[in-house]
Motif scaffolding. Structure first.
Motif, PDB file in Angstrom:
ATOM      1  N   ALA A   1      -2.570  10.867  -3.589  1.00 10.32           N
ATOM      2  CA  ALA A   1      -2.896   9.472  -3.882  1.00 10.32           C
ATOM      3  C   ALA A   1      -2.696   9.132  -5.350  1.00 10.32           C
ATOM      4  O   ALA A   1      -2.226   8.032  -5.678  1.00 10.32           O
ATOM      5  CB  ALA A   1      -4.344   9.178  -3.468  1.00 10.32           C
ATOM      6  N   CYS A   2      -3.014  10.053  -6.234  1.00  9.85           N
ATOM      7  CA  CYS A   2      -3.085   9.706  -7.660  1.00  9.85           C
ATOM      8  C   CYS A   2      -2.021  10.356  -8.538  1.00  9.85           C
ATOM      9  O   CYS A   2      -1.737   9.845  -9.630  1.00  9.85           O
ATOM     10  CB  CYS A   2      -4.463  10.087  -8.213  1.00  9.85           C
ATOM     11  N   VAL A   3      -1.440  11.462  -8.115  1.00 12.86           N
ATOM     12  CA  VAL A   3      -0.572  12.244  -8.997  1.00 12.86           C
ATOM     13  C   VAL A   3       0.878  12.288  -8.541  1.00 12.86           C
ATOM     14  O   VAL A   3       1.795  12.256  -9.370  1.00 12.86           O
ATOM     15  CB  VAL A   3      -1.109  13.686  -9.153  1.00 12.86           C
ATOM     16  N   GLN A   4       1.120  12.369  -7.230  1.00 13.15           N
ATOM     17  CA  GLN A   4       2.476  12.621  -6.749  1.00 13.15           C
ATOM     18  C   GLN A   4       3.461  11.538  -7.198  1.00 13.15           C
ATOM     19  O   GLN A   4       3.110  10.377  -7.341  1.00 13.15           O
ATOM     20  CB  GLN A   4       2.493  12.705  -5.219  1.00 13.15           C
ATOM     21  N   ILE A   5       4.715  11.953  -7.413  1.00  9.57           N
ATOM     22  CA  ILE A   5       5.792  11.017  -7.722  1.00  9.57           C
ATOM     23  C   ILE A   5       6.319  10.443  -6.410  1.00  9.57           C
ATOM     24  O   ILE A   5       6.755  11.185  -5.532  1.00  9.57           O
ATOM     25  CB  ILE A   5       6.933  11.711  -8.492  1.00  9.57           C
ATOM     26  N   VAL A   6       6.267   9.125  -6.277  1.00 11.02           N
ATOM     27  CA  VAL A   6       6.723   8.466  -5.061  1.00 11.02           C
ATOM     28  C   VAL A   6       8.251   8.415  -5.085  1.00 11.02           C
ATOM     29  O   VAL A   6       8.865   8.015  -6.085  1.00 11.02           O
ATOM     30  CB  VAL A   6       6.134   7.050  -4.951  1.00 11.02           C
ATOM     31  N   SER A   7       8.886   8.790  -3.987  1.00  9.14           N
ATOM     32  CA  SER A   7      10.339   8.963  -3.965  1.00  9.14           C
ATOM     33  C   SER A   7      11.095   7.676  -4.246  1.00  9.14           C
ATOM     34  O   SER A   7      12.112   7.690  -4.943  1.00  9.14           O
ATOM     35  CB  SER A   7      10.780   9.533  -2.609  1.00  9.14           C
ATOM     36  N   ASP A   8      10.633   6.530  -3.715  1.00  6.00           N
ATOM     37  CA  ASP A   8      11.411   5.309  -3.889  1.00  6.00           C
ATOM     38  C   ASP A   8      11.075   4.522  -5.138  1.00  6.00           C
ATOM     39  O   ASP A   8      11.802   3.605  -5.518  1.00  6.00           O
ATOM     40  CB  ASP A   8      11.295   4.400  -2.652  1.00  6.00           C
ATOM     41  N   THR A   9       9.968   4.866  -5.811  1.00  7.34           N
ATOM     42  CA  THR A   9       9.637   4.180  -7.069  1.00  7.34           C
ATOM     43  C   THR A   9       9.767   5.102  -8.278  1.00  7.34           C
ATOM     44  O   THR A   9       9.751   4.639  -9.423  1.00  7.34           O
ATOM     45  CB  THR A   9       8.208   3.620  -7.033  1.00  7.34           C
ATOM     46  N   HIS A  10       9.846   6.430  -8.027  1.00  5.03           N
ATOM     47  CA  HIS A  10      10.019   7.435  -9.099  1.00  5.03           C
ATOM     48  C   HIS A  10       8.872   7.414 -10.098  1.00  5.03           C
ATOM     49  O   HIS A  10       9.069   7.639 -11.291  1.00  5.03           O
ATOM     50  CB  HIS A  10      11.361   7.236  -9.821  1.00  5.03           C
ATOM     51  N   ARG A  11       7.672   7.165  -9.611  1.00  4.79           N
ATOM     52  CA  ARG A  11       6.481   7.193 -10.444  1.00  4.79           C
ATOM     53  C   ARG A  11       5.262   7.334  -9.521  1.00  4.79           C
ATOM     54  O   ARG A  11       5.355   7.085  -8.311  1.00  4.79           O
ATOM     55  CB  ARG A  11       6.359   5.909 -11.270  1.00  4.79           C
ATOM     56  N   PRO A  12       4.107   7.727 -10.061  1.00  6.96           N
ATOM     57  CA  PRO A  12       2.890   7.770  -9.232  1.00  6.96           C
ATOM     58  C   PRO A  12       2.467   6.357  -8.818  1.00  6.96           C
ATOM     59  O   PRO A  12       2.949   5.356  -9.354  1.00  6.96           O
ATOM     60  CB  PRO A  12       1.853   8.407 -10.167  1.00  6.96           C
ATOM     61  N   TYR A  13       1.540   6.292  -7.879  1.00  2.92           N
ATOM     62  CA  TYR A  13       1.062   5.006  -7.387  1.00  2.92           C
ATOM     63  C   TYR A  13       0.248   4.257  -8.448  1.00  2.92           C
ATOM     64  O   TYR A  13      -0.386   4.862  -9.327  1.00  2.92           O
ATOM     65  CB  TYR A  13       0.165   5.209  -6.161  1.00  2.92           C
TER      66      TYR A  13
ATOM     67  N   PRO B   1       0.820  -1.219   0.000  1.00  3.54           N
ATOM     68  CA  PRO B   1       0.000   0.000   0.000  1.00  3.54           C
ATOM     69  C   PRO B   1       0.845   1.256   0.000  1.00  3.54           C
ATOM     70  O   PRO B   1       1.972   1.275   0.508  1.00  3.54           O
ATOM     71  CB  PRO B   1      -0.809  -0.123   1.298  1.00  3.54           C
ATOM     72  N   GLY B   2       0.302   2.317  -0.573  1.00  4.90           N
ATOM     73  CA  GLY B   2       0.984   3.600  -0.588  1.00  4.90           C
ATOM     74  C   GLY B   2       0.640   4.425   0.636  1.00  4.90           C
ATOM     75  O   GLY B   2      -0.004   3.959   1.573  1.00  4.90           O
ATOM     76  N   ASP B   3       1.064   5.671   0.623  1.00  4.15           N
ATOM     77  CA  ASP B   3       0.793   6.604   1.713  1.00  4.15           C
ATOM     78  C   ASP B   3       0.467   7.962   1.104  1.00  4.15           C
ATOM     79  O   ASP B   3       1.382   8.643   0.601  1.00  4.15           O
ATOM     80  CB  ASP B   3       1.995   6.692   2.651  1.00  4.15           C
TER      81      ASP B   3
ATOM     82  N   VAL C   1      -4.190   3.473 -13.660  1.00  7.40           N
ATOM     83  CA  VAL C   1      -3.297   4.582 -13.321  1.00  7.40           C
ATOM     84  C   VAL C   1      -3.994   5.860 -13.765  1.00  7.40           C
ATOM     85  O   VAL C   1      -4.828   5.840 -14.673  1.00  7.40           O
ATOM     86  CB  VAL C   1      -1.921   4.461 -14.011  1.00  7.40           C
ATOM     87  N   LEU C   2      -3.683   6.959 -13.094  1.00  8.93           N
ATOM     88  CA  LEU C   2      -4.309   8.226 -13.469  1.00  8.93           C
ATOM     89  C   LEU C   2      -3.728   8.733 -14.776  1.00  8.93           C
ATOM     90  O   LEU C   2      -2.507   8.765 -14.959  1.00  8.93           O
ATOM     91  CB  LEU C   2      -4.093   9.276 -12.380  1.00  8.93           C
TER      92      LEU C   2
END
Length: 227
Positions: free
Chosen positions: A102-114, A28-30, A128-129
């Motif tokens: 939840a839908c747009v931000q770039i996740v730091s450890d995966t370098h892509r949105p959720y 799960p994401g955060d 995906v959005l």
């Protein structure tokens, strides 16, 4: 707004978008989810089929050769009301920030949105959005938004092997194109396509491979028909 009642409990079930870091939908994401304030009155599904025009020499007419079925698109509108007249008062900006995280931000450890999972009634789909348009249409005396609308477009996210299996596109009399993934091995790819390792030399020749043991990550292989 449309309401969906859970038969077992009689409770109102809200449309939920769950977030995951991985394409297997295990971590799960955060934040781990975004819940719609109001269920949408409707949503749209878009299907798109690709064809390639093939024109014979000396012929002005062209036949349309089937290419592929594109991933399905879903379009939703989410209403956010911060006036407190319909539900408990909320901060419209905070709700929109939660949606964007939840839908747009770039996740730091995966370098892509959720990766996202939309769940509502009979709808349970991995997506995906694709895009989101936010319209603010009511403000308080200080100019802060107290009502807004998010028009969001999502694209179906199906693993390649599952998508091919669903389309039934493994017919041996069709030419297929497959992208080489990290650590991809030609005999393994050939076996998945033809249910046999015996075709790997023919596939190597079709792709002008000098060394079939060394495949370039991200390159595309031609998998020709079996005679």
């Amino acid at each position: 707004m449309a309401d969906a009642i859970t038969p077992s409990t009689g409770e109102l079930k809200k449309l939920t978008i769950r977030t995951y870091k991985d394409a297997n939908y295990q971590t799960p994401g955060d934040p781990d989810k975004f819940t719609a304030m109001f269920n949408p009155a409707s949503y749209a599904e878009k299907y798109e089929v690709e064809y390639k025009a093939e024109q014979a020499h000396g012929n002005s007419a062209s036949s349309m050769k089937f290419g592929s079925i594109k991933p399905k698109d879903y379009n939703f509108e989410f209403m956010i009301d911060g006036t407190g007249t319909v539900t408990d008062k909320v901060n419209v900006t905070d709700v929109i920030d939660l949606f964007l995280k939840a839908c747009v931000q770039i996740v730091s450890d995966t370098h892509r949105p959720y990766f996202l999972l939309i769940n509502w009634g009979n709808l349970n789909t991995k997506v995906v959005l694709k895009s989101a348009d936010i319209t603010y249409n009511l403000f308080d005396n200080d100019g802060k938004p107290i009502r807004a609308k998010i028009a969001a477009s999502f694209t179906e996210n199906i693993e390649d092997t599952l998508r091919v299996r669903q389309e039934g596109a493994n017919s041996p009399d069709l030419t297929h194109y497959r992208q080489v993934k990290v650590g991809g091995k030609l005999p393994v790819m050939v076996y998945k396509e033809y249910d046999s390792h015996l075709q790997y030399l023919s596939v190597a020749r079709a792709n002008n491979l000098d060394n079939f043991r060394r495949l370039s990550n991200g390159s595309q292989l031609i998998l020709p028909p079996i005679k």
